[in-house]
Design a protein around this motif. Structure first.
Motif, PDB file in Angstrom:
ATOM      1  N   SER A  48       0.818  -1.218   0.000  1.00  0.00           N
ATOM      2  CA  SER A  48       0.000   0.000   0.000  1.00  0.00           C
ATOM      3  C   SER A  48       0.848   1.262   0.000  1.00  0.00           C
ATOM      4  N   THR A  49       2.141   1.108   0.263  1.00  0.00           N
ATOM      5  CA  THR A  49       3.042   2.263   0.281  1.00  0.00           C
ATOM      6  C   THR A  49       3.643   2.568  -1.087  1.00  0.00           C
ATOM      7  N   VAL A  50       3.361   1.730  -2.077  1.00  0.00           N
ATOM      8  CA  VAL A  50       3.908   1.947  -3.424  1.00  0.00           C
ATOM      9  C   VAL A  50       3.290   3.212  -4.013  1.00  0.00           C
ATOM     10  N   LYS A  51       4.151   4.104  -4.414  1.00  0.00           N
ATOM     11  CA  LYS A  51       3.689   5.355  -5.020  1.00  0.00           C
ATOM     12  C   LYS A  51       3.248   5.089  -6.457  1.00  0.00           C
TER      13      LYS A  51
ATOM     14  N   GLN B  51       3.902   0.984 -11.897  1.00  0.00           N
ATOM     15  CA  GLN B  51       4.103   0.282 -13.156  1.00  0.00           C
ATOM     16  C   GLN B  51       5.392  -0.538 -13.133  1.00  0.00           C
ATOM     17  N   ASN B  52       6.458  -0.003 -12.569  1.00  0.00           N
ATOM     18  CA  ASN B  52       7.706  -0.768 -12.499  1.00  0.00           C
ATOM     19  C   ASN B  52       7.543  -2.023 -11.655  1.00  0.00           C
ATOM     20  N   ARG B  53       6.824  -1.908 -10.559  1.00  0.00           N
ATOM     21  CA  ARG B  53       6.556  -3.081  -9.706  1.00  0.00           C
ATOM     22  C   ARG B  53       5.761  -4.120 -10.481  1.00  0.00           C
ATOM     23  N   LEU B  54       4.760  -3.659 -11.218  1.00  0.00           N
ATOM     24  CA  LEU B  54       3.919  -4.559 -12.002  1.00  0.00           C
ATOM     25  C   LEU B  54       4.711  -5.204 -13.140  1.00  0.00           C
ATOM     26  N   ILE B  55       5.577  -4.446 -13.781  1.00  0.00           N
ATOM     27  CA  ILE B  55       6.414  -4.993 -14.857  1.00  0.00           C
ATOM     28  C   ILE B  55       7.263  -6.145 -14.323  1.00  0.00           C
ATOM     29  N   THR B  56       7.833  -5.968 -13.158  1.00  0.00           N
ATOM     30  CA  THR B  56       8.657  -7.019 -12.549  1.00  0.00           C
ATOM     31  C   THR B  56       7.835  -8.275 -12.283  1.00  0.00           C
ATOM     32  N   ILE B  57       6.639  -8.103 -11.746  1.00  0.00           N
ATOM     33  CA  ILE B  57       5.765  -9.251 -11.466  1.00  0.00           C
ATOM     34  C   ILE B  57       5.400  -9.975 -12.753  1.00  0.00           C
ATOM     35  N   ILE B  58       5.019  -9.229 -13.784  1.00  0.00           N
ATOM     36  CA  ILE B  58       4.621  -9.830 -15.067  1.00  0.00           C
ATOM     37  C   ILE B  58       5.805 -10.546 -15.703  1.00  0.00           C
TER      38      ILE B  58
ATOM     39  N   ILE C 269      10.631 -10.405 -24.134  1.00  0.00           N
ATOM     40  CA  ILE C 269       9.837 -10.545 -22.905  1.00  0.00           C
ATOM     41  C   ILE C 269       9.832  -9.259 -22.085  1.00  0.00           C
ATOM     42  N   GLU C 270      10.924  -8.530 -22.098  1.00  0.00           N
ATOM     43  CA  GLU C 270      10.964  -7.272 -21.343  1.00  0.00           C
ATOM     44  C   GLU C 270       9.965  -6.266 -21.915  1.00  0.00           C
ATOM     45  N   LYS C 271       9.950  -6.116 -23.228  1.00  0.00           N
ATOM     46  CA  LYS C 271       8.993  -5.196 -23.854  1.00  0.00           C
ATOM     47  C   LYS C 271       7.567  -5.681 -23.657  1.00  0.00           C
ATOM     48  N   LEU C 272       7.371  -6.980 -23.774  1.00  0.00           N
ATOM     49  CA  LEU C 272       6.043  -7.555 -23.565  1.00  0.00           C
ATOM     50  C   LEU C 272       5.562  -7.279 -22.144  1.00  0.00           C
ATOM     51  N   SER C 273       6.436  -7.404 -21.170  1.00  0.00           N
ATOM     52  CA  SER C 273       6.074  -7.147 -19.772  1.00  0.00           C
ATOM     53  C   SER C 273       5.622  -5.705 -19.578  1.00  0.00           C
ATOM     54  N   VAL C 274       6.300  -4.787 -20.224  1.00  0.00           N
ATOM     55  CA  VAL C 274       5.924  -3.368 -20.147  1.00  0.00           C
ATOM     56  C   VAL C 274       4.548  -3.161 -20.774  1.00  0.00           C
ATOM     57  N   GLN C 275       4.347  -3.718 -21.955  1.00  0.00           N
ATOM     58  CA  GLN C 275       3.079  -3.544 -22.658  1.00  0.00           C
ATOM     59  C   GLN C 275       1.918  -4.186 -21.897  1.00  0.00           C
ATOM     60  N   VAL C 276       2.129  -5.373 -21.370  1.00  0.00           N
ATOM     61  CA  VAL C 276       1.072  -6.062 -20.629  1.00  0.00           C
ATOM     62  C   VAL C 276       0.761  -5.312 -19.332  1.00  0.00           C
ATOM     63  N   SER C 277       1.785  -4.797 -18.673  1.00  0.00           N
ATOM     64  CA  SER C 277       1.539  -4.052 -17.434  1.00  0.00           C
ATOM     65  C   SER C 277       0.674  -2.824 -17.704  1.00  0.00           C
TER      66      SER C 277
END
Length: 115
Positions: free
Chosen positions: A42-45, A50-57, A90-98
Motif C-alpha cells: 500500500s506504500t507503493v507510489k 508500473q515498475n513493480r507490475l512490470i517485474t511481477i509480469i 519478454i521485457e517489452k512484452l512485460s511493459v506492454q502487458v503491465s
C-alpha cells in the motif's frame, strides 16, 4: 495521442479521484484469486506502480506461464489485445502487458466508484 499516454491518463484520473488505494486493493485481489503470491504494498507510489507490475509480469512469464494466463483472464484482458503485442522480447512484452493491466484495473475501479 499515443497509447502509453492514454494509459497514464487512467492512472492520473484514479489519483485525482482519490481511488488509488482501491486500485491497489483490486490488483492484489486479482493476484490472490489468480494464485499469485506477489502483493503490491500500500506504500507503493503511483510513479513506482508500473515498475513493480512490470517485474511481477516478467517473472510470471518466465517462471509460471499458467498463472500469468490466469491473471490476464481474471483481470479481463482481451486475448485479441494480447495477440497484438510483440512477444519476441519478454521485457517489452512485460511493459506492454503491465500497461494493459493498469488500464483495465483503473477502468474497473473508476466504474465501480461511479455506480
Amino acid at each position: 495521442m499515443p497509447r502509453e499516454e492514454k494509459s497514464l491518463q487512467f492512472l492520473d484520473k484514479i489519483k485525482t479521484d482519490n481511488l488509488y488505494p482501491k486500485l491497489l486493493e483490486q490488483l492484489n485481489k486479482d493476484f490472490r484469486f489468480s494464485g499469485i503470491p506477489d502483493e503490491i504494498e500500500s506504500t507503493v507510489k503511483a510513479n513506482e506502480l508500473q515498475n513493480r507490475l512490470i517485474t511481477i509480469i516478467y517473472n510470471l512469464i518466465n517462471r509460471n506461464f499458467a498463472d500469468y494466463l490466469n491473471l490476464l483472464y481474471r483481470i479481463d484482458i482481451s486475448e485479441s489485445e494480447i495477440k497484438k503485442l510483440d512477444g519476441s522480447d519478454i521485457e517489452k512484452l512485460s511493459v506492454q502487458v503491465s500497461k494493459q493491466i493498469l488500464k483495465r484495473e483503473c477502468q474497473k475501479v473508476w466504474l465501480r466508484n461511479r455506480l
